[in-house]
Design a protein around this motif. Structure first.
Motif, PDB file in Angstrom:
ATOM      1  N   LYS A   1      -8.226  -6.856  11.095  1.00 33.47           N
ATOM      2  CA  LYS A   1      -9.226  -6.590  10.056  1.00 33.47           C
ATOM      3  C   LYS A   1      -9.387  -7.792   9.138  1.00 33.47           C
ATOM      4  N   TRP A   2      -8.269  -8.440   8.834  1.00 34.66           N
ATOM      5  CA  TRP A   2      -8.332  -9.620   7.966  1.00 34.66           C
ATOM      6  C   TRP A   2      -9.199 -10.681   8.632  1.00 34.66           C
TER       7      TRP A   2
ATOM      8  N   ILE B   1       0.832  -1.201   0.000  1.00 32.59           N
ATOM      9  CA  ILE B   1       0.000   0.000   0.000  1.00 32.59           C
ATOM     10  C   ILE B   1       0.870   1.255   0.000  1.00 32.59           C
TER      11      ILE B   1
ATOM     12  N   LYS C   1      -0.507   8.778   2.258  1.00 30.43           N
ATOM     13  CA  LYS C   1      -1.291   7.593   2.598  1.00 30.43           C
ATOM     14  C   LYS C   1      -0.874   7.071   3.967  1.00 30.43           C
TER      15      LYS C   1
ATOM     16  N   ASP D   1     -12.717  -7.887   6.839  1.00 34.54           N
ATOM     17  CA  ASP D   1     -12.783  -6.562   6.219  1.00 34.54           C
ATOM     18  C   ASP D   1     -12.573  -6.675   4.706  1.00 34.54           C
ATOM     19  N   SER D   2     -13.519  -6.144   3.945  1.00 36.36           N
ATOM     20  CA  SER D   2     -13.522  -6.440   2.514  1.00 36.36           C
ATOM     21  C   SER D   2     -12.311  -5.850   1.793  1.00 36.36           C
ATOM     22  N   GLN D   3     -11.907  -4.638   2.204  1.00 38.39           N
ATOM     23  CA  GLN D   3     -10.751  -4.024   1.522  1.00 38.39           C
ATOM     24  C   GLN D   3      -9.480  -4.849   1.747  1.00 38.39           C
ATOM     25  N   VAL D   4      -9.290  -5.222   3.008  1.00 36.85           N
ATOM     26  CA  VAL D   4      -8.088  -5.978   3.349  1.00 36.85           C
ATOM     27  C   VAL D   4      -8.105  -7.330   2.637  1.00 36.85           C
ATOM     28  N   ARG D   5      -9.249  -7.980   2.688  1.00 39.22           N
ATOM     29  CA  ARG D   5      -9.366  -9.290   2.050  1.00 39.22           C
ATOM     30  C   ARG D   5      -9.120  -9.206   0.549  1.00 39.22           C
ATOM     31  N   GLU D   6      -9.582  -8.133  -0.029  1.00 40.27           N
ATOM     32  CA  GLU D   6      -9.448  -7.984  -1.475  1.00 40.27           C
ATOM     33  C   GLU D   6      -7.977  -7.869  -1.866  1.00 40.27           C
ATOM     34  N   LEU D   7      -7.255  -7.045  -1.126  1.00 37.33           N
ATOM     35  CA  LEU D   7      -5.834  -6.873  -1.411  1.00 37.33           C
ATOM     36  C   LEU D   7      -5.088  -8.190  -1.163  1.00 37.33           C
TER      37      LEU D   7
END
Length: 667
Positions: free
Chosen positions: A310-311, A175, A262, A315-321
RNA sequence: GCGCCCAUAGUUCAAUGGAUAGAAUUUCAGAUUCCGGUUCUGAUGAUGGGGGUUCGAAUCCCUUUGGGCGCACCA
């Protein structure tokens, strides 16, 4: 019934008839006769003297006489000290040669109708594969082949370590540094890209450490006056930190560029980071706290931990990455697996299995195998087994490493009902697997005795000991490429490929380079630490893969020539009753294979096969050197030599296949 | 500190408690060249030290020295 069994039964009847005693067949064991004595099989007589009431020499004489009189295939014997050396008739050996040549899968075991799981490779998804992994992969693959040849059904299993704080470090660094790059845009293999960011994460740690040290030092005036007047908020402290990171980057132009905006927003939005910042400010105000350690105050580490939480929450953002980066990594691994020629039948992912094992803990608590300490953590006492007390569940109810392994062991058993479960894992985990097996026994798991830790030692390089901690790891892809390159250079120098198409030539370099690497890593007893010398491994002489591959190619050349000159009727149709010693030596050696394969399976040791096939190649080369094949006028002799060549070539190929190594038809 | 593993020719590896501890590599000397060169033969050279068990120990036991690894509410 093989020769040794037949010999044993004749020895048994010798005891019955000569001494009138029944003895335990297990104490009769034959060994290979030393080269300097005549014969091929040797009976050690010392342990038999208590039955015969004779000296070892007399015992040997007596048994020898009985065998030559009664066993048709024993022609002569001699006794040296207490050793009875037996000579087996040439006819027997010739028959055995013919029989081997007509046996498909010579030496392979009967179908055992039992399943074995061989778990190997088991990589971390944030680190590319290195030299140690190569030993692991080759061992696992080869052991699987050997067990299959012994008649087991084998599942090759890869347990991928795809979750945990280390993955979050890579993700966080991606990130902050990644700038949206992909394997395609950066032209990096997926696993290399993830690995690069894992390293970059440590980079942030180092930068932060420098700055945090600065800010808590009284000498830095720009920040401390504000602290003293109580005006510094955590937010301001973080801003200051980021400003300093920016300055650091400006004064070091070569540094990887951190996405500071960021980073700042991540820091400011994380409550744990803000709390920690307040702690630091408090310390600066009142630095009497002796337990305060700068190393533990890394904001980036806190962010990674938050990310792990979060994983776990999904958490959708974390999982997605996570999903995205893992896809890259798997693609990178697959490329390497493909290249080095290993494969798997089954993948387990730790992201799916890390929660398993808690039921096992529950069960163990009920049955009293586990106990709870005051703070609520769960333990097992293994002192009776010679081990210590071991934690199996944290006081917050979360799993530890061993908890997962308990759960996955059950999972694997439910999925496959294995008779044996083999874990190919480095010897630094010897203790862990002792504990795992001990726990399973205490829990009364039926498969507990079938658990086997195939423990292997570290691989060193001549350039110095390699340790991942010191950053001197040797990347697997780089090493393999280097091997292929060296194979090409050597082969070209020797002019072996002058008449090859470039496609054929490249395939040959691949075969030789990989063969060299695999053979060298597998010929050593797995449990021993070893030294890998890339230059030595690709030599065409010595105990190397290419030497054996070369012998195979030579044999194929001989057989091609035989075919050309019209000797292609069944090779085993000939009449011959006498053998030259060199011919017999090879045939004797061919006859050993079933026993070697069995032992290799029992000991999970590809090294047994490697050393056997090397000796076989040497024995054959001795024959090749001493007698002429095509100049032989006597056709039965010529044909029998061709048959020896044919069988030897096939067996070399089989052995090498068991090691995961290809052999060329010509080179 | 506690526990586990390892120690063999100059070097890299072998040796179910069995014979004079084998190979490879290196160095030296020679042979073959038929199918194929990189094949073959010979020479040099080793069980870290000290005890013990055994008919017999590189191997088993004790001790000592030197290496490695493990001893996390990390994985």
């Amino acid at each position: 019934m093989n020769l040794e069994h037949q010999l044993s039964s004749y020895v048994l009847s010798a005891f019955e008839q000569v001494w009138n005693i029944d003895i335990n067949p297990e104490i009769i064991s034959f060994q290979e006769t030393k080269k300097e004595f005549e014969g091929s099989h040797t009976l050690v007589c010392f342990s038999l003297t208590k039955f015969t009431k004779l000296s070892p020499e007399q015992t040997g004489e007596a048994i020898g006489k009985y065998l030559t009189a009664h066993a048709p295939f024993v022609t002569r014997f001699n006794v040296v000290k207490g050793f009875l050396n037996l000579t087996i008739s040439d006819v027997y050996w010739l028959d055995s040669l013919k029989s081997i040549s007509q046996t498909t899968n010579y030496g392979f075991g009967e179908d055992k109708n039992e399943l074995v799981i061989v778990e190997y490779s088991s990589p971390n998804t944030n680190k590319p594969l290195h030299l140690g992994h190569l030993r692991n992969n080759f061992l696992g693959y080869s052991v699987a082949e050997i067990l299959e040849a012994n008649g087991y059904k084998v599942i090759r299993n890869n347990l991928v370590n795809d979750r945990g704080i280390h993955i979050c470090k890579s993700m966080l660094a991606y990130i902050l540094f990644g700038n949206g790059e992909t394997p395609e845009s950066s032209n990096l293999k997926g696993d290399k890209l993830a690995g690069k960011h894992y390293v970059l994460f440590n980079n942030i740690l180092l930068r932060e450490n420098v700055i945090i040290r600065d800010t808590i030092s009284k000498e830095i005036q720009s920040i401390n006056p504000m602290v003293e007047s109580g005006q510094l908020s955590p937010e301001e402290y973080i801003t200051e930190l980021v400003d300093r990171l920016e300055k650091l980057e400006r004064s070091n132009p070569g540094m990887d560029k951190l996405d500071l905006n960021k980073y700042k927003s991540l820091l400011l939005n994380d409550q744990c980071v803000l709390d920690e910042a307040q702690n630091i400010i408090n310390y600066i105000l009142n630095p009497v706290d002796h337990n305060f350690k700068v190393e533990e105050k890394n904001f980036s580490l806190i962010l990674a931990q938050s990310m792990l939480l979060k994983w776990e929450e999904g958490d959708s953002q974390v999982r997605e990455l996570w999903q995205k980066m893992n896809t890259w990594v798997y693609a990178g691994f697959e490329e390497t697996y493909e290249k080095i020629g290993v494969k798997f039948d089954k993948y387990y992912y730790e992201s799916n299995t890390y929660l398993l094992g808690k039921e096992v803990v529950e069960e163990g608590l009920k049955s009293g195998v586990f106990f709870t300490k005051d703070n609520g953590s769960v333990w097992i006492d293994l002192k009776e087994e010679g081990l210590d007390e071991k934690l199996v569940l944290r006081n917050d109810g979360t799993s530890v490493y061993i908890t997962q392994d308990l759960g996955t062991a059950d999972l694997k058993y439910n999925d496959f009902q294995f008779a044996k479960s083999i874990y190919v894992v480095g010897n630094e985990q010897d203790y862990h697997f002792k504990v795992l097996q001990a726990i399973m026994k205490k829990l009364g798991r039926p498969y507990a005795d079938g658990i086997y830790h195939l423990s292997y030692g570290m691989v060193d390089l001549p350039s110095g000991k390699m340790k991942s901690r010191e950053g001197t790891v040797v990347d697997a892809d780089d090493l393999v490429n280097e091997m292929l390159q060296t194979a090409e250079t050597n082969t070209r120098e020797l002019g072996k490929v002058n008449d090859f198409s470039s496609e054929e030539a490249n395939k040959l370099y691949q075969t030789l380079g990989l063969g060299a690497l695999k053979y060298f890593l597998l010929k050593v007893d797995p449990k021993k630490r070893m030294l890998f010398d890339p230059q030595e491994s690709v030599q065409f002489q010595g105990n190397t893969g290419p030497f054996i591959q070369y012998t195979h190619a030579r044999i194929r050349a001989i057989l091609r020539k035989a075919d050309e000159i019209g000797i292609h009727t069944p090779l085993w149709e000939f009449d011959r009753i006498e053998l030259l010693p060199v011919e017999k030596d090879v045939i004797v050696w061919l006859n050993k294979f079933p026993q070697i394969l069995k032992e290799a399976g029992e000991k999970y040791s590809p090294a047994e096969i490697a050393n056997y096939v090397y000796e076989l190649a040497k024995e054959y080369n001795r024959l090749y050197q001493e007698v002429s094949i095509f100049n032989e006028a006597h056709m039965p002799a010529l044909k029998s030599r061709l048959l020896i060549s044919y069988v030897t070539g096939n067996l070399i190929k089989t052995c090498m296949k068991l090691l995961g190594i290809d052999v060329p038809e010509r080179m």
